[in-house]
Structure formats: structure tokens, C-alpha cells
Write a protein that holds these residues in place. Structure first.
Motif, PDB file in Angstrom:
ATOM      1  N   GLN A 154       0.818  -1.207   0.000  1.00  0.00           N
ATOM      2  CA  GLN A 154       0.000   0.000   0.000  1.00  0.00           C
ATOM      3  C   GLN A 154       0.858   1.266   0.000  1.00  0.00           C
ATOM      4  O   GLN A 154       0.503   2.281  -0.614  1.00  0.00           O
ATOM      5  CB  GLN A 154      -0.928   0.008   1.210  1.00  0.00           C
ATOM      6  CG  GLN A 154      -2.043  -1.028   1.168  1.00  0.00           C
ATOM      7  CD  GLN A 154      -2.787  -1.115   2.492  1.00  0.00           C
ATOM      8  OE1 GLN A 154      -2.485  -0.406   3.449  1.00  0.00           O
ATOM      9  NE2 GLN A 154      -3.775  -1.991   2.558  1.00  0.00           N
ATOM     10  N   LEU A 155       1.986   1.185   0.679  1.00  0.00           N
ATOM     11  CA  LEU A 155       2.866   2.348   0.796  1.00  0.00           C
ATOM     12  C   LEU A 155       3.809   2.485  -0.394  1.00  0.00           C
ATOM     13  O   LEU A 155       4.481   3.510  -0.547  1.00  0.00           O
ATOM     14  CB  LEU A 155       3.680   2.249   2.087  1.00  0.00           C
ATOM     15  CG  LEU A 155       2.880   2.392   3.382  1.00  0.00           C
ATOM     16  CD1 LEU A 155       3.716   1.954   4.576  1.00  0.00           C
ATOM     17  CD2 LEU A 155       2.411   3.827   3.567  1.00  0.00           C
ATOM     18  N   GLY A 156       3.890   1.443  -1.221  1.00  0.00           N
ATOM     19  CA  GLY A 156       4.719   1.536  -2.419  1.00  0.00           C
ATOM     20  C   GLY A 156       5.990   0.737  -2.405  1.00  0.00           C
ATOM     21  O   GLY A 156       6.869   0.933  -3.260  1.00  0.00           O
ATOM     22  N   ALA A 157       6.123  -0.200  -1.439  1.00  0.00           N
ATOM     23  CA  ALA A 157       7.315  -1.037  -1.366  1.00  0.00           C
ATOM     24  C   ALA A 157       6.997  -2.466  -1.772  1.00  0.00           C
ATOM     25  O   ALA A 157       5.889  -2.956  -1.535  1.00  0.00           O
ATOM     26  CB  ALA A 157       7.890  -1.022   0.053  1.00  0.00           C
ATOM     27  N   ALA A 158       7.961  -3.140  -2.368  1.00  0.00           N
ATOM     28  CA  ALA A 158       7.828  -4.557  -2.664  1.00  0.00           C
ATOM     29  C   ALA A 158       8.182  -5.339  -1.410  1.00  0.00           C
ATOM     30  O   ALA A 158       9.264  -5.149  -0.854  1.00  0.00           O
ATOM     31  CB  ALA A 158       8.757  -4.949  -3.809  1.00  0.00           C
ATOM     32  N   PRO A 159       7.297  -6.199  -0.900  1.00  0.00           N
ATOM     33  CA  PRO A 159       7.582  -6.895   0.358  1.00  0.00           C
ATOM     34  C   PRO A 159       8.492  -8.103   0.181  1.00  0.00           C
ATOM     35  O   PRO A 159       8.434  -8.797  -0.835  1.00  0.00           O
ATOM     36  CB  PRO A 159       6.191  -7.331   0.825  1.00  0.00           C
ATOM     37  CG  PRO A 159       5.405  -7.481  -0.426  1.00  0.00           C
ATOM     38  CD  PRO A 159       5.935  -6.463  -1.386  1.00  0.00           C
ATOM     39  N   LEU A 160       9.321  -8.328   1.179  1.00  0.00           N
ATOM     40  CA  LEU A 160      10.176  -9.510   1.253  1.00  0.00           C
ATOM     41  C   LEU A 160      10.043 -10.031   2.682  1.00  0.00           C
ATOM     42  O   LEU A 160      10.606  -9.453   3.614  1.00  0.00           O
ATOM     43  CB  LEU A 160      11.627  -9.135   0.938  1.00  0.00           C
ATOM     44  CG  LEU A 160      12.602 -10.254   0.590  1.00  0.00           C
ATOM     45  CD1 LEU A 160      12.162 -10.974  -0.678  1.00  0.00           C
ATOM     46  CD2 LEU A 160      14.010  -9.699   0.410  1.00  0.00           C
ATOM     47  N   ILE A 161       9.253 -11.086   2.856  1.00  0.00           N
ATOM     48  CA  ILE A 161       8.916 -11.565   4.192  1.00  0.00           C
ATOM     49  C   ILE A 161       9.859 -12.698   4.603  1.00  0.00           C
ATOM     50  O   ILE A 161       9.840 -13.792   4.038  1.00  0.00           O
ATOM     51  CB  ILE A 161       7.454 -12.052   4.251  1.00  0.00           C
ATOM     52  CG1 ILE A 161       6.523 -10.940   3.761  1.00  0.00           C
ATOM     53  CG2 ILE A 161       7.089 -12.493   5.656  1.00  0.00           C
ATOM     54  CD1 ILE A 161       6.635  -9.640   4.532  1.00  0.00           C
ATOM     55  N   VAL A 162      10.705 -12.414   5.575  1.00  0.00           N
ATOM     56  CA  VAL A 162      11.683 -13.394   6.055  1.00  0.00           C
ATOM     57  C   VAL A 162      12.224 -12.910   7.401  1.00  0.00           C
ATOM     58  O   VAL A 162      12.232 -11.709   7.689  1.00  0.00           O
ATOM     59  CB  VAL A 162      12.829 -13.566   5.031  1.00  0.00           C
ATOM     60  CG1 VAL A 162      13.613 -12.273   4.874  1.00  0.00           C
ATOM     61  CG2 VAL A 162      13.745 -14.722   5.389  1.00  0.00           C
ATOM     62  N   ASP A 163      12.672 -13.836   8.231  1.00  0.00           N
ATOM     63  CA  ASP A 163      13.258 -13.513   9.527  1.00  0.00           C
ATOM     64  C   ASP A 163      14.739 -13.221   9.339  1.00  0.00           C
ATOM     65  O   ASP A 163      15.500 -14.080   8.887  1.00  0.00           O
ATOM     66  CB  ASP A 163      13.068 -14.703  10.483  1.00  0.00           C
ATOM     67  CG  ASP A 163      13.559 -14.414  11.894  1.00  0.00           C
ATOM     68  OD1 ASP A 163      14.190 -13.360  12.114  1.00  0.00           O
ATOM     69  OD2 ASP A 163      13.321 -15.262  12.783  1.00  0.00           O
ATOM     70  N   VAL A 164      15.169 -12.024   9.661  1.00  0.00           N
ATOM     71  CA  VAL A 164      16.561 -11.641   9.448  1.00  0.00           C
ATOM     72  C   VAL A 164      17.524 -12.470  10.283  1.00  0.00           C
ATOM     73  O   VAL A 164      18.715 -12.593   9.941  1.00  0.00           O
ATOM     74  CB  VAL A 164      16.753 -10.130   9.741  1.00  0.00           C
ATOM     75  CG1 VAL A 164      16.725  -9.870  11.246  1.00  0.00           C
ATOM     76  CG2 VAL A 164      18.050  -9.607   9.136  1.00  0.00           C
ATOM     77  N   LEU A 165      17.040 -13.070  11.365  1.00  0.00           N
ATOM     78  CA  LEU A 165      17.913 -13.889  12.203  1.00  0.00           C
ATOM     79  C   LEU A 165      18.133 -15.289  11.626  1.00  0.00           C
ATOM     80  O   LEU A 165      19.016 -16.017  12.077  1.00  0.00           O
ATOM     81  CB  LEU A 165      17.360 -13.984  13.625  1.00  0.00           C
ATOM     82  CG  LEU A 165      17.295 -12.656  14.385  1.00  0.00           C
ATOM     83  CD1 LEU A 165      16.721 -12.861  15.778  1.00  0.00           C
ATOM     84  CD2 LEU A 165      18.677 -11.999  14.473  1.00  0.00           C
ATOM     85  N   ASP A 166      17.335 -15.667  10.637  1.00  0.00           N
ATOM     86  CA  ASP A 166      17.524 -16.935   9.933  1.00  0.00           C
ATOM     87  C   ASP A 166      18.428 -16.661   8.731  1.00  0.00           C
ATOM     88  O   ASP A 166      17.965 -16.352   7.639  1.00  0.00           O
ATOM     89  CB  ASP A 166      16.173 -17.498   9.486  1.00  0.00           C
ATOM     90  CG  ASP A 166      16.271 -18.892   8.890  1.00  0.00           C
ATOM     91  OD1 ASP A 166      17.372 -19.266   8.423  1.00  0.00           O
ATOM     92  OD2 ASP A 166      15.249 -19.601   8.874  1.00  0.00           O
ATOM     93  N   ARG A 167      19.726 -16.777   8.943  1.00  0.00           N
ATOM     94  CA  ARG A 167      20.703 -16.363   7.932  1.00  0.00           C
ATOM     95  C   ARG A 167      20.480 -17.054   6.594  1.00  0.00           C
ATOM     96  O   ARG A 167      20.481 -16.408   5.537  1.00  0.00           O
ATOM     97  CB  ARG A 167      22.115 -16.653   8.430  1.00  0.00           C
ATOM     98  CG  ARG A 167      23.216 -16.372   7.413  1.00  0.00           C
ATOM     99  CD  ARG A 167      24.583 -16.776   7.943  1.00  0.00           C
ATOM    100  NE  ARG A 167      25.620 -16.584   6.939  1.00  0.00           N
ATOM    101  CZ  ARG A 167      25.918 -17.474   6.000  1.00  0.00           C
ATOM    102  NH1 ARG A 167      25.236 -18.623   5.929  1.00  0.00           N
ATOM    103  NH2 ARG A 167      26.889 -17.230   5.127  1.00  0.00           N
ATOM    104  N   ASP A 168      20.320 -18.361   6.601  1.00  0.00           N
ATOM    105  CA  ASP A 168      20.201 -19.093   5.341  1.00  0.00           C
ATOM    106  C   ASP A 168      18.943 -18.692   4.579  1.00  0.00           C
ATOM    107  O   ASP A 168      18.973 -18.490   3.360  1.00  0.00           O
ATOM    108  CB  ASP A 168      20.204 -20.603   5.608  1.00  0.00           C
ATOM    109  CG  ASP A 168      21.548 -21.098   6.131  1.00  0.00           C
ATOM    110  OD1 ASP A 168      22.551 -20.375   5.953  1.00  0.00           O
ATOM    111  OD2 ASP A 168      21.589 -22.196   6.719  1.00  0.00           O
ATOM    112  N   ALA A 169      17.822 -18.572   5.308  1.00  0.00           N
ATOM    113  CA  ALA A 169      16.575 -18.167   4.661  1.00  0.00           C
ATOM    114  C   ALA A 169      16.675 -16.746   4.125  1.00  0.00           C
ATOM    115  O   ALA A 169      16.152 -16.428   3.051  1.00  0.00           O
ATOM    116  CB  ALA A 169      15.413 -18.288   5.638  1.00  0.00           C
ATOM    117  N   LEU A 170      17.357 -15.886   4.863  1.00  0.00           N
ATOM    118  CA  LEU A 170      17.518 -14.495   4.449  1.00  0.00           C
ATOM    119  C   LEU A 170      18.331 -14.400   3.161  1.00  0.00           C
ATOM    120  O   LEU A 170      17.935 -13.714   2.202  1.00  0.00           O
ATOM    121  CB  LEU A 170      18.195 -13.700   5.562  1.00  0.00           C
ATOM    122  CG  LEU A 170      18.517 -12.232   5.277  1.00  0.00           C
ATOM    123  CD1 LEU A 170      17.247 -11.436   5.027  1.00  0.00           C
ATOM    124  CD2 LEU A 170      19.322 -11.621   6.424  1.00  0.00           C
TER     125      LEU A 170
END
Length: 308
Positions: free
Chosen positions: A40-56
Motif C-alpha cells: 500500500q505504501l509503495g514497497a515490494a515486500p520480502l517476508i523473512v526472519d533476518v535472524l535466519d541467515r540461510d533463509a535471508l
């Protein structure tokens, strides 16, 4: 620039996305939730936990960014106990490590990290005006040292990352976010928001001004530098809450001795009741070309009333 904003669903996320997009930057928002709001605000979302290094790292594979902005905290409300800071400390240490890896993996040559003025030391600094040249990372052998250590960690990681221009933003206490203000006013109406009767004067910053300074640092900040992002007038927490109460025709907060507040909230009461510091924003104004829209908490409280 192509910007990865970590913490896009947090308090500072919304105004930052809006202002980055208005400045014609291409924003990808990183967070564990909030994808609809980011879009809604104009950003493309990237949903991931920053503490999960491999997933990030897997999530950013194939992306290219010019800059990474680290605005991650785990603070949903004012921390009252020292343990309430633990998750944010981890984001400032481990989270920064992972985001620096993301910057390298995606070619980002610029890295902005969220710091805070309390790195100058949880103490009464009297009338001394603290600048970016003042000692940072000051510890006193207390429970506060672990928090200061995390602040220093995020700054050092950002500024020593090879091939990356790291910038630290030392924010004052944020206020003015609609959700935070609504919560505060609700507590005031229930007479459930006590404050220190004789609190120390602290640097504050409206969240819209904090976002504007961050965009300015992205565009004009000097790599390897820290910037104090505060308004022009220090104030007690009681002053700020009282001004917001007046703007919303709500009851004034209940003043209590700091010692009484510390029984239930040792971290929050000590910070708001015993810490006092005057922090200069002259460097940010001169080098970033930034001026706060709300120079004092009184201007900010009026802005909150107008919904700005």
C-alpha cells in the motif's frame, strides 16, 4: 537508488517507505510480516526472519540493491524491564551481521544502521552538549552495559565492512507515530500512564523527522560517519506526554517518584527518570541538509493533533 529497508513494518517503516518513494527510490521492504501494508505504501515486500541467515540469503538471491537500511527493533512499546531489550540487542548484533552479508551478496555499497543516543552513556550528563565527537559506547558496570554494547556493535559492523560505506544514525527517543500516540492517549484516559515526577531532559525526535533525516543520510551522508538525529530542544518524558495529552484533551500523566516507578519498571524508570543528556544535531543539519519539521516536542504534539 534500489533500497532494501529492513524493519519496513516497524514504527519508522511506514514514514520511511513513504518518504523514500516520494524521493523516487525503489524500495523493497524486509520484515517478518506486513506485506499488504508495504504494498500500500509503495514497497515490494520480502517476508523473512533476518535472524535466519540461510533463509535471508536465499530470499535476496538474484536481487541487486544499492543500499541497505537497518531499522529493525523488537520494541512494540516502551521497554520497562532490561529483558525487554534482549531481542532488540540481538537484532543490533546478529541481525547487523546478517544484513551486512546481504549487502555484500546484493552489491549494496551503502549501509545505514539504526543506533541511539543512549550509547553516549546511561547517565546524567548535566549541561554538557554531546556531539558525534563525544565518547560513544560509555559503560558504567551496570545492567545497562549490555544495551550499550549492542549499540556499539551495530555501528562498528556497519562502519568497518569492507567495500561498504557504513553510516550510523543515532536517533533520539521517537514519538509521534499514530499507533503509539493512540496507545498513549488511551492509557492517559484510563489514568494508567505514570511518569517520573523529576525526570531527566532527553533528546526526542518525531518519527516523520527521523525518516526525513534517514533519507537525507542515504542520499548525502558520508561513509564512516555517525549522525545525531534529534530535535532542537531536550525535554523530560513528562513534558512530552503532557503536551500530547493537552493536544488530545486527555488527562495529564500521573507523576510519581522515580524510586516508586523503578519497583515495577527498572529499565524504563531509570532511563526516563535518571538519565539526562543534551545532544547536538548540528552535524546532521550541516552535512545532510536536514532540518526537523517539528523543532521541538511542542511542535510535534501539535502535529500529532493535526494528524501529520
Amino acid at each position: 537508488m534500489r533500497v532494501l529497508l529492513a524493519g519496513a513494518s516497524g514504527t519508522l517503516g511506514a514514514p520511511l517507505i513513504r518518504q523514500l518513494v516520494a524521493a523516487r527510490h525503489d524500495v523493497t521492504g524486509l520484515g517478518r510480516s506486513g506485506s499488504d501494508r508495504m504494498r500500500q505504501l509503495g514497497a515490494a515486500p520480502l517476508i523473512v526472519d533476518v535472524l535466519d541467515r540461510d533463509a535471508l540469503l536465499a530470499a535476496v538471491d538474484g536481487h541487486h540493491f544499492d543500499a541497505v537500511i537497518h531499522e529493525l527493533t523488537a520494541l512494540k512499546k516502551l521497554p520497562l524491564q532490561h529483558r525487554h531489550m534482549a531481542a532488540t540487542n540481538t537484532l543490533r548484533s546478529v541481525g547487523t551481521t546478517h544484513l551486512v552479508e546481504v549487502a555484500r551478496a546484493t552489491g549494496a555499497g551503502r549501509f545505514l544502521t539504526q543506533s541511539i543516543v543512549f550509547g553516549y552513556g546511561y547517565a546524567d550528563h548535566g549541561t554538557e552538549v554531546l556531539t558525534e565527537q563525544s565518547p560513544f559506547g560509555v559503560m558504567h558496570g551496570t545492567e545497562f552495559d549490555v544495551h550499550v554494547s549492542a549499540m556499539v556493535d551495530t555501528e562498528q559492523q556497519a562502519m568497518t565492512a569492507e567495500g561498504i560505506e557504513g553510516i550510523a544514525l543515532r536517533y533520539g527517543l521517537l514519538y509521534g507515530a499514530p499507533s503509539d500516540t493512540d496507545r498513549m492517549v488511551s492509557m492517559l484516559r484510563k489514568h494508567a500512564l505514570p511518569v517520573a515526577r523529576h525526570g531527566g531532559e532527553l533528546p526526542f525526535i518525531h518519527h516523520e523527522d527521523a525518516a526525513a533525516a534517514t533519507v537525507a543520510a542515504l542520499e548525502r551522508g558520508i561513509g564512516g560517519q555517525a549522525y545525531n538525529i534529534v530535535d532542537d530542544l531536550p525535554a523530560t518524558f513528562r513534558d512530552v506526554v503532557t503536551a500530547i495529552a493537552d493536544a488530545h484533551d486527555a488527562p495529564h500523566p500521573l507523576p510519581l517518584p522515580t524510586g516508586v516507578l523503578e519497583l515495577a519498571a527498572p529499565y524504563g524508570a531509570a532511563v526516563l527518570g535518571e538519565v539526562s543528556m543534551r545532544v547536538s544535531n548540528a552535524k546532521a543539519k550541516a552535512e545532510l541538509g536536514w532540518m526537523p519539521q517539528f523543532p521541538t516536542y511542542l511542535d510535534g504534539a501539535a502535529g500529532v493533533r493535526r494528524g501529520t
